[in-house]
Write an enzyme that holds these catalytic residues in place. Structure first.
Site, PDB file in Angstrom:
ATOM      1  N   ARG A  26     -43.739  26.905  14.785  1.00 13.06           N
ATOM      2  CA  ARG A  26     -44.611  26.163  13.857  1.00 13.06           C
ATOM      3  C   ARG A  26     -46.075  26.135  14.298  1.00 13.06           C
ATOM      4  O   ARG A  26     -46.784  25.170  14.008  1.00 13.06           O
ATOM      5  CB  ARG A  26     -44.104  24.733  13.653  1.00 13.06           C
ATOM      6  CG  ARG A  26     -42.773  24.622  12.931  1.00 13.06           C
ATOM      7  CD  ARG A  26     -42.960  24.866  11.434  1.00 13.06           C
ATOM      8  NE  ARG A  26     -41.741  24.592  10.696  1.00 13.06           N
ATOM      9  CZ  ARG A  26     -41.482  23.454  10.054  1.00 13.06           C
ATOM     10  NH1 ARG A  26     -42.360  22.482  10.034  1.00 13.06           N
ATOM     11  NH2 ARG A  26     -40.368  23.304   9.401  1.00 13.06           N
ATOM     12  N   ARG A  30     -49.677  21.953  10.265  1.00 12.30           N
ATOM     13  CA  ARG A  30     -50.504  20.773   9.984  1.00 12.30           C
ATOM     14  C   ARG A  30     -51.275  20.189  11.160  1.00 12.30           C
ATOM     15  O   ARG A  30     -52.151  19.361  10.945  1.00 12.30           O
ATOM     16  CB  ARG A  30     -49.629  19.681   9.357  1.00 12.30           C
ATOM     17  CG  ARG A  30     -49.269  20.000   7.919  1.00 12.30           C
ATOM     18  CD  ARG A  30     -48.249  19.031   7.401  1.00 12.30           C
ATOM     19  NE  ARG A  30     -47.040  19.175   8.195  1.00 12.30           N
ATOM     20  CZ  ARG A  30     -45.851  18.697   7.844  1.00 12.30           C
ATOM     21  NH1 ARG A  30     -45.721  18.026   6.722  1.00 12.30           N
ATOM     22  NH2 ARG A  30     -44.809  18.864   8.619  1.00 12.30           N
ATOM     23  N   ARG A  39     -54.786  24.183   2.914  1.00  9.20           N
ATOM     24  CA  ARG A  39     -53.710  23.610   2.121  1.00  9.20           C
ATOM     25  C   ARG A  39     -54.277  22.688   1.031  1.00  9.20           C
ATOM     26  O   ARG A  39     -53.820  22.698  -0.113  1.00  9.20           O
ATOM     27  CB  ARG A  39     -52.773  22.825   3.038  1.00  9.20           C
ATOM     28  CG  ARG A  39     -51.519  22.338   2.365  1.00  9.20           C
ATOM     29  CD  ARG A  39     -50.737  21.547   3.407  1.00  9.20           C
ATOM     30  NE  ARG A  39     -49.427  21.153   2.961  1.00  9.20           N
ATOM     31  CZ  ARG A  39     -49.196  20.134   2.153  1.00  9.20           C
ATOM     32  NH1 ARG A  39     -50.184  19.436   1.665  1.00  9.20           N
ATOM     33  NH2 ARG A  39     -47.959  19.832   1.830  1.00  9.20           N
ATOM     34  N   ASP A  76     -41.328  30.371   4.927  1.00 12.24           N
ATOM     35  CA  ASP A  76     -40.369  29.310   5.212  1.00 12.24           C
ATOM     36  C   ASP A  76     -38.952  29.858   5.103  1.00 12.24           C
ATOM     37  O   ASP A  76     -38.710  30.820   4.370  1.00 12.24           O
ATOM     38  CB  ASP A  76     -40.535  28.139   4.242  1.00 12.24           C
ATOM     39  CG  ASP A  76     -39.844  26.890   4.776  1.00 12.24           C
ATOM     40  OD1 ASP A  76     -40.442  26.193   5.608  1.00 12.24           O
ATOM     41  OD2 ASP A  76     -38.677  26.652   4.398  1.00 12.24           O
ATOM     42  N   TYR A 150     -29.169  23.193   3.287  1.00 11.12           N
ATOM     43  CA  TYR A 150     -30.168  22.849   2.257  1.00 11.12           C
ATOM     44  C   TYR A 150     -29.696  23.268   0.858  1.00 11.12           C
ATOM     45  O   TYR A 150     -29.913  22.559  -0.114  1.00 11.12           O
ATOM     46  CB  TYR A 150     -31.515  23.510   2.572  1.00 11.12           C
ATOM     47  CG  TYR A 150     -32.182  22.926   3.796  1.00 11.12           C
ATOM     48  CD1 TYR A 150     -32.961  21.773   3.712  1.00 11.12           C
ATOM     49  CD2 TYR A 150     -32.010  23.511   5.044  1.00 11.12           C
ATOM     50  CE1 TYR A 150     -33.561  21.228   4.841  1.00 11.12           C
ATOM     51  CE2 TYR A 150     -32.609  22.971   6.188  1.00 11.12           C
ATOM     52  CZ  TYR A 150     -33.377  21.827   6.074  1.00 11.12           C
ATOM     53  OH  TYR A 150     -33.958  21.285   7.195  1.00 11.12           O
TER      54      TYR A 150
HETATM   55  O1  CP3 Z   1     -43.554  28.711  12.838  1.00 10.02           O
HETATM   56  C1  CP3 Z   1     -44.469  28.944  12.015  1.00 10.02           C
HETATM   57  O2  CP3 Z   1     -45.650  28.579  12.197  1.00 10.02           O
HETATM   58  C2  CP3 Z   1     -44.138  29.815  10.826  1.00 10.02           C
HETATM   59  C3  CP3 Z   1     -43.803  29.182   9.614  1.00 10.02           C
HETATM   60  C4  CP3 Z   1     -42.565  28.311   9.460  1.00 10.02           C
HETATM   61  C5  CP3 Z   1     -42.549  27.184   8.600  1.00 10.02           C
HETATM   62  N1  CP3 Z   1     -41.279  26.705   8.546  1.00 10.02           N
HETATM   63  C6  CP3 Z   1     -43.704  26.680   7.877  1.00 10.02           C
HETATM   64  C7  CP3 Z   1     -43.664  25.324   7.294  1.00 10.02           C
HETATM   65  C8  CP3 Z   1     -41.269  28.441   9.975  1.00 10.02           C
HETATM   66  C9  CP3 Z   1     -40.741  29.442  10.978  1.00 10.02           C
HETATM   67  C10 CP3 Z   1     -40.455  27.426   9.371  1.00 10.02           C
HETATM   68  C11 CP3 Z   1     -39.014  27.279   9.638  1.00 10.02           C
HETATM   69  C12 CP3 Z   1     -38.262  26.207   8.977  1.00 10.02           C
HETATM   70  N2  CP3 Z   1     -38.459  25.654   7.749  1.00 10.02           N
HETATM   71  C13 CP3 Z   1     -37.110  25.618   9.532  1.00 10.02           C
HETATM   72  C14 CP3 Z   1     -36.461  26.014  10.825  1.00 10.02           C
HETATM   73  C15 CP3 Z   1     -37.193  25.557  12.023  1.00 10.02           C
HETATM   74  C16 CP3 Z   1     -37.270  24.088  12.199  1.00 10.02           C
HETATM   75  O3  CP3 Z   1     -38.389  23.563  12.156  1.00 10.02           O
HETATM   76  O4  CP3 Z   1     -36.211  23.470  12.435  1.00 10.02           O
HETATM   77  C17 CP3 Z   1     -36.657  24.644   8.619  1.00 10.02           C
HETATM   78  C18 CP3 Z   1     -35.458  23.725   8.796  1.00 10.02           C
HETATM   79  C19 CP3 Z   1     -37.508  24.688   7.481  1.00 10.02           C
HETATM   80  C20 CP3 Z   1     -37.388  23.917   6.226  1.00 10.02           C
HETATM   81  C21 CP3 Z   1     -38.578  23.080   5.982  1.00 10.02           C
HETATM   82  N3  CP3 Z   1     -39.847  23.551   5.698  1.00 10.02           N
HETATM   83  C22 CP3 Z   1     -38.648  21.665   5.953  1.00 10.02           C
HETATM   84  C23 CP3 Z   1     -37.466  20.731   6.226  1.00 10.02           C
HETATM   85  C24 CP3 Z   1     -39.964  21.316   5.652  1.00 10.02           C
HETATM   86  C25 CP3 Z   1     -40.504  19.936   5.427  1.00 10.02           C
HETATM   87  C26 CP3 Z   1     -40.661  19.178   6.682  1.00 10.02           C
HETATM   88  C27 CP3 Z   1     -41.970  19.519   7.338  1.00 10.02           C
HETATM   89  O5  CP3 Z   1     -41.976  19.813   8.539  1.00 10.02           O
HETATM   90  O6  CP3 Z   1     -42.978  19.455   6.620  1.00 10.02           O
HETATM   91  C28 CP3 Z   1     -40.715  22.510   5.551  1.00 10.02           C
HETATM   92  C29 CP3 Z   1     -42.169  22.626   5.258  1.00 10.02           C
HETATM   93  C30 CP3 Z   1     -42.992  23.517   6.121  1.00 10.02           C
HETATM   94  N4  CP3 Z   1     -42.622  24.759   6.550  1.00 10.02           N
HETATM   95  C31 CP3 Z   1     -44.328  23.256   6.567  1.00 10.02           C
HETATM   96  C32 CP3 Z   1     -44.747  24.387   7.289  1.00 10.02           C
HETATM   97  C33 CP3 Z   1     -46.098  24.633   7.911  1.00 10.02           C
HETATM   98  C34 CP3 Z   1     -45.129  22.015   6.255  1.00 10.02           C
HETATM   99  C35 CP3 Z   1     -45.756  22.196   4.922  1.00 10.02           C
HETATM  100  C36 CP3 Z   1     -46.904  21.269   4.703  1.00 10.02           C
HETATM  101  O7  CP3 Z   1     -46.641  20.110   4.344  1.00 10.02           O
HETATM  102  O8  CP3 Z   1     -48.048  21.711   4.862  1.00 10.02           O
END
Ligand code: CP3
Length: 341
Positions: A26, A30, A39, A76, A150
């Protein structure tokens, strides 16, 4: 041919590095003001993912700022359910929503839309053209169990109870969901490689909620199938497996799945992993994201412990899971200094 000029890729190929390469899960997100600005301008997370210029820019932001050894594609894991035909929304403060949830609707009723993966490949193409030559480009996907949690619940769920209940009620339908995710995932990873990623990571974020038998059936078996199908198309592209929460089942995962490297979360004792995982298998991890927020002496000693425990193995430094939103930029800078000393 990737030479010693890509330190992270060399470690994934089993070589020990003089200086431990580092990237952070990640790392595009943010905690970065430049991410939050883009964003706000684009009006939402999916708008960023589906705008290849913006997504490429976000992939590159942490590389420019920190010079990590790896860049991870900005996308994602829920893009695969979207390509399988569920609708996907991310609402501020609410987390992801997939509809219809498969607790209420049959998989057979969904119409796959593989074209929903195409814009992601355009992002890969753009990043590739702009990446520094030493930086390794990582693609990724979610693993079937985690993605299924999910798809079934339509959202995040406490202890993944919806999916676990569903699987007890209808094991055949549940296996079909895992198989559909696995097939789409192989195509998706393969598309990322054709567009330019150099290694891929499989995120099994919820691998920790399963019994040993379920772990074999829903984590080891589907990931093994993905790795084997993927390797038949791309034998030279390393695969990192990250079964978060697997604990004592990590060794079985490493042997059963056939990954080239294994990601460890922060609950794993590095000394245990160094001793119990297959000889020579590269490891990635496993700093507690909260130690990074703490910074200072706590961060210093945690980093030193990890680096010394993995001294005898190929090791990529990373967090035990994603970087948290309130992580100070100065602490990420301190971490890079410590790891590169
Ligand atoms: O690692 C990176 O920088 C690359 C991008 C990446 C994102 N999500 C961007 C993202 C990766 C590799 C993921 C993986 C992901 N997404 C997982 C597996 C890894 C983990 O964290 O356990 C899971 C379970 C998700 C599903 C997901 N995406 C959720 C549950 C959420 C909402 C919760 C949260 O953290 O905001 C997201 C949104 C998400 N994916 C954001 C980002 C940067 C946040 C979006 C925002 O509000 O700007």
């Amino acid at each position: 041919m990737p030479g010693p000029d890509k330190p992270l890729l060399s470690v994934l190929r089993g070589q020990k590095a003089e200086k431990t390469p580092i990237w952070l899960m990640r790392q595009a997100g943010r905690y970065l003001p430049e991410y939050r600005a883009l964003r706000a301008e684009k009006g939402g997370f999916l708008n960023l993912v589906y705008d290849p210029d913006a997504a490429a820019e976000i992939t590159l932001q942490p590389i420019r700022r920190f010079g990590f050894d790896g860049a991870i594609l900005f996308s994602d894991i829920l893009i695969v359910p979207y390509a399988l035909g569920q609708d996907l929304r991310f609402e501020a403060g609410e987390g992801p929503r997939l509809s219809p949830p498969l607790v209420d609707a049959a998989l057979a009723g969904l119409e796959a839309v593989p074209g929903r993966l195409e814009p992601i490949y355009r992002t890969v193409d753009k990043v590739k053209a702009a990446l520094p030559p030493k930086t390794t480009f990582l693609g990724f996907a979610g693993s079937p169990w985690t993605v299924a949690t999910y798809m079934v619940a339509g959202q995040g769920s406490k202890e993944q109870a919806e999916a676990r209940r569903y699987a007890y009620r209808d094991p055949v339908a549940f296996q079909e969901i895992l198989d559909a995710i696995a097939s789409m995932t192989v195509d998706y990873l393969s598309g990322q490689v054709r567009a330019g990623v150099e290694a891929v990571q499989l995120f099994d974020s919820w691998a920790g909620s399963l019994s040993p038998q379920q772990f074999e059936q829903w984590v080891v078996a589907p990931n093994a199938r993905i790795v084997s199908d993927f390797k038949s198309r791309h034998p030279d592209v390393p695969v990192i497996g990250f079964p978060k929460g697997a604990g004592g089942k990590l060794a079985a995962y490493a042997r059963g799945v056939g990954v080239d490297a294994i990601g460890l979360d922060e609950t794993v004792d590095p000394a245990w992993a160094a001793a119990e995982l297959p000889d020579g298998l590269p490891v990635q991890g496993n700093l507690d994201p909260l130690a990074l927020i703490a910074g200072g002496a706590a961060l210093e000693s945690a980093v030193a412990r990890i680096i010394s425990a993995f001294g005898e193995r190929p090791h990529i430094f990373n967090l035990g899971h994603g970087i948290l939103q309130d992580t100070p930029i100065a602490h990420v800078e301190q971490l890079l200094k410590l790891v590169r000393q």
